[in-house]
Design a protein around this motif. Sequence first.
Motif, mmCIF file in Angstrom:
data_model
loop_
_atom_site.group_PDB
_atom_site.id
_atom_site.type_symbol
_atom_site.label_atom_id
_atom_site.label_comp_id
_atom_site.label_asym_id
_atom_site.label_seq_id
_atom_site.Cartn_x
_atom_site.Cartn_y
_atom_site.Cartn_z
ATOM 1 N N UNK A 94 -13.416 -11.494 -3.793
ATOM 2 C CA UNK A 94 -11.577 -12.120 -3.153
ATOM 3 C C UNK A 94 -10.500 -11.531 -2.551
ATOM 4 N N UNK A 95 -10.302 -10.365 -3.461
ATOM 5 C CA UNK A 95 -9.317 -9.713 -3.406
ATOM 6 C C UNK A 95 -9.080 -8.752 -1.683
ATOM 7 N N UNK A 109 2.139 -1.431 4.155
ATOM 8 C CA UNK A 109 2.660 -0.579 3.316
ATOM 9 C C UNK A 109 2.188 -2.164 1.791
ATOM 10 N N UNK A 110 2.306 -1.242 0.581
ATOM 11 C CA UNK A 110 2.674 -1.645 -0.587
ATOM 12 C C UNK A 110 3.319 -1.113 -1.387
ATOM 13 N N UNK A 111 3.730 -2.510 -2.693
ATOM 14 C CA UNK A 111 4.400 -2.414 -3.242
ATOM 15 C C UNK A 111 3.458 -2.307 -4.482
ATOM 16 N N UNK A 112 2.961 -1.932 -5.626
ATOM 17 C CA UNK A 112 2.428 -2.167 -6.378
ATOM 18 C C UNK A 112 2.962 -1.360 -8.139
ATOM 19 N N UNK A 113 2.728 -2.718 -9.291
ATOM 20 C CA UNK A 113 3.019 -1.922 -9.970
ATOM 21 C C UNK A 113 2.259 -1.130 -10.814
ATOM 22 N N UNK A 114 2.461 0.111 -10.841
ATOM 23 C CA UNK A 114 1.805 1.662 -11.934
ATOM 24 C C UNK A 114 1.285 0.727 -12.382
ATOM 25 N N UNK A 174 2.750 -10.811 -2.056
ATOM 26 C CA UNK A 174 2.071 -11.536 -3.274
ATOM 27 C C UNK A 174 0.428 -11.669 -3.555
ATOM 28 N N UNK A 175 0.718 -11.030 -3.366
ATOM 29 C CA UNK A 175 -1.126 -10.611 -3.545
ATOM 30 C C UNK A 175 -1.963 -11.254 -4.513
ATOM 31 N N UNK A 198 -5.474 -3.420 -8.899
ATOM 32 C CA UNK A 198 -4.564 -4.036 -7.949
ATOM 33 C C UNK A 198 -4.661 -2.493 -6.901
ATOM 34 N N UNK A 199 -4.273 -1.343 -7.971
ATOM 35 C CA UNK A 199 -4.270 -0.193 -7.331
ATOM 36 C C UNK A 199 -5.854 0.878 -6.730
ATOM 37 N N UNK A 200 -6.849 -0.001 -7.713
ATOM 38 C CA UNK A 200 -8.006 0.922 -6.691
ATOM 39 C C UNK A 200 -8.486 -0.228 -5.601
#
Length: 259
Positions: free
Chosen positions: A205-206, A226-231, A193-194, A236-238
């Motif tokens: 801020x992120x 660990x994280x789950x991030x939409x492709x 939920x970041x 967010x991936x960066x």
Amino acid sequence: MTPSEENISDLPKVRRLEAVGFRAWPAASVHYDGSWLFRLTAGHPSRRLNSVNPLDPSDIRDLDIRLQKAAKKFSDYGRPLLVRQTPLTPPKLVAHMDAAGWAEAGRTIVMMADLATLPRDEGLDHLPSRDVGRFVDARIRVAGDDPALKPGLTEIINAIKPETGLFIFEEPDFGPTAVAIAVHDNDLVGILQLGVVKEQRGSGLGTAVLHAALRWAKLKGARQAWVQVEADNAAAIALYRRAGFKDVYQYSYRGPAAA
């Protein structure tokens, strides 16, 4: 390459990350059909909380019958049938969905980082909140989500059993600017939920809220995150890759083609 064809040599790590992921974001209703885990949550539309999760690549009996039963169970909850396709999904089930023309509904990357790489920091400059309602309000505002999701999101967070840190960054004349959840589970911590408010994205801020959550978890004894991030979420991936996160595996959601 499909999510089920990736990282076959590292299935134990996939299994562990799947297990901690389920604990970190608990569904309201959980059922098993063999090794297929059904997760259903009437109060929240998240696909992660409303999907079939096959957990054994060798469990391929009665695919048609089991999918029909799954469709009925999901329909009773008012949810569309979704299969969460991971490296644990049986290849025969993947082939079955391919042959039937099942669509892919989103792809997610699971990433991990070693907390030993974090900058040395002996203290916490930002303590987590214990106020779930305050966090949910902040998360909804930061993400621009529908306020109607508040009861469901509150229920999910209250149901998390591992120790959880709720991080809220705020400015006096503005309100919440960034949020994150850290779920500490033995030597692992999940970041969920970041989010950063739209007006202040790209300001660092992120990174700040991520590092605050990771430092807290490290002091609690976590060694990896660990994280789950939409492709398709390039920003967010960066952010996670700058923090030392590396790809472990991917998953996607599959649903029957519309009639």
